[in-house]
Design a protein around this motif. Structure first.
Motif, short mmCIF file in Angstrom:
data_model
loop_
_atom_site.label_atom_id
_atom_site.label_comp_id
_atom_site.label_asym_id
_atom_site.label_seq_id
_atom_site.Cartn_x
_atom_site.Cartn_y
_atom_site.Cartn_z
N THR A 5 -26.88 -29.84 -26.12
CA THR A 5 -25.59 -29.28 -27.95
C THR A 5 -24.73 -28.32 -26.74
O THR A 5 -24.76 -28.31 -26.01
CB THR A 5 -26.39 -28.30 -28.89
N ASP A 6 -23.43 -28.15 -27.93
CA ASP A 6 -22.71 -27.31 -27.30
C ASP A 6 -22.96 -25.49 -26.70
O ASP A 6 -24.19 -25.07 -27.79
CB ASP A 6 -21.68 -26.76 -28.81
N GLY A 7 -22.40 -25.32 -25.78
CA GLY A 7 -22.61 -23.86 -25.41
C GLY A 7 -23.53 -24.55 -24.18
O GLY A 7 -23.56 -23.14 -23.14
N LEU A 9 -20.87 -34.56 -25.31
CA LEU A 9 -22.54 -34.91 -24.08
C LEU A 9 -23.19 -35.56 -24.56
O LEU A 9 -23.21 -36.69 -25.57
CB LEU A 9 -22.67 -33.42 -25.01
N LYS A 37 -9.97 -28.62 -25.68
CA LYS A 37 -10.46 -29.08 -26.70
C LYS A 37 -9.28 -30.44 -26.80
O LYS A 37 -8.25 -29.25 -26.56
CB LYS A 37 -10.45 -29.14 -28.27
N SER A 72 -14.01 -23.72 -21.84
CA SER A 72 -15.24 -23.11 -21.26
C SER A 72 -15.45 -24.15 -20.96
O SER A 72 -14.78 -24.73 -20.26
CB SER A 72 -16.74 -24.16 -23.10
N GLN A 111 -13.71 -31.83 -26.50
CA GLN A 111 -13.55 -30.81 -25.96
C GLN A 111 -13.90 -31.32 -24.33
O GLN A 111 -14.82 -32.64 -24.20
CB GLN A 111 -15.14 -29.90 -25.47
N ILE A 160 -18.80 -26.60 -19.42
CA ILE A 160 -19.95 -27.38 -19.91
C ILE A 160 -20.00 -28.20 -19.06
O ILE A 160 -21.52 -28.33 -18.75
CB ILE A 160 -18.60 -28.65 -20.91
#
Length: 312
Positions: A139-141, A134, A266, A284, A231, A286
């Motif tokens: 941040t994640d999510g 990232l 992942k 997910s 990820q 991203i």
């Protein structure tokens, strides 16, 4: 019959671009850096409608060759910059051909009559040079879209930095030339995966798939992927070719740069899918693909379908 010039049309993504435009009834002019090295492009002769294909030698840093290549083309797709992870001399191997090549290209198209549309194959690095990690501050999510401030770090891989700077050169050119007689559009794919149309062994994309499938870490950069089970955002190479075709044939999108992305998994799950096993985790999103869906009418294949087709 319209003529399209595809710089880098024999590479991993480029070959799918060449096939897509041949299928759509175009005469396709493809560049190669060395016309004497047939192994680089001979697979193109087996594509559908290859009778409408022309192979031309081109060094993107040679302005005379570049001008000659562009003549007679209504559409130009520029995807001829090198994608490589192992670099000994970043300036010579990456920065010069990527940045200077882009600047030469922009100057040449401005001086060429008859061009209606230009599509540049940028990279997710145009938005985040930390990819596949990232950008700082995310941040994640949290998803990343075209509306986010592009992120660059001097600690990022030289390839990513070169693509970022080249994309900034494109933006500067568009801003400084508001009355161009043609549209310029960019596409920024994430990790491009799928089956190669050639038997060449110099594709970083197919090489990366081989490493993930067999859990091989040839350098610290790749080892970091496994150690952190990162990820990794994926897009199918066929969807990239479709996105490029849609960008070339859709009007009123001048100056835009579209993220082309499907799902993120992942690396451990990517390894499983490449070995025809089901992933443990769930995907997910991203990198947002909403703008490409909205403007280009895109839909994206799920990662499982893409990765199951890789056999090497």
């Amino acid at each position: 019959m319209k003529t399209i010039g595809i710089i880098g049309g024999a590479g991993f993504i480029g070959s799918y671009n060449t096939q897509k435009f041949l299928n759509e009834g175009y005469k396709v002019k493809v560049s190669t850096t060395d016309i004497s090295n047939k192994s680089k492009y001979e697979h193109l002769q087996n594509l559908n409608n290859a009778k409408n294909l022309e192979i031309v030698q081109l060094d993107v840093e040679n302005k005379a060759e570049l001008s000659s290549f562009l003549k007679g083309c209504e559409v130009i797709v520029h995807g001829g910059t090198p994608f490589q992870l192992d670099v000994k001399d970043p300036k010579t191997e990456l920065f010069d051909p990527t940045i200077k090549g882009t600047e030469n290209f922009l100057g040449a198209i401005q001086q060429t009559d008859g061009i209606k549309k230009v599509v540049l194959i940028a990279s997710v690095a145009a938005y985040n040079t930390n990819f596949p990690l990232l950008p700082d501050g995310k941040t994640d999510g949290k998803s990343i879209s075209e509306n986010d401030e592009p992120f660059i770090s001097e600690q990022s891989h030289p390839y990513a930095q070169a693509k970022f700077i080249a994309n900034q050169a494109v933006n500067k050119f568009i801003a400084e030339n508001p009355k161009l007689g043609f549209e310029i559009v960019s596409v920024s794919p994430v990790g491009v995966m799928g089956k190669s149309l050639s038997n060449r062994e110099d594709s970083t994309s197919t090489g990366l798939q081989f490493l993930f499938k067999n859990k091989i870490a040839p350098n610290p950069f790749i080892k970091m992927f496994y150690d952190n089970d990162i990820q990794f955002a994926i897009v199918d190479v066929q969807d990239v070719a479709k996105g490029i075709y849609q960008s070339a044939t859709t009007q009123g999108i001048h100056g835009k740069n579209y993220l082309l992305s499907s799902e993120s998994y992942k690396v451990s799950d990517i390894s499983l899918m490449l070995n025809h096993q089901s992933p443990v985790g769930k995907p997910s999103i991203i990198y947002s693909n909403e703008l490409a869906k909205q403007d280009l009418g895109m839909s994206f294949q799920p990662a499982l379908a893409t990765l199951n087709g890789f056999d090497s």
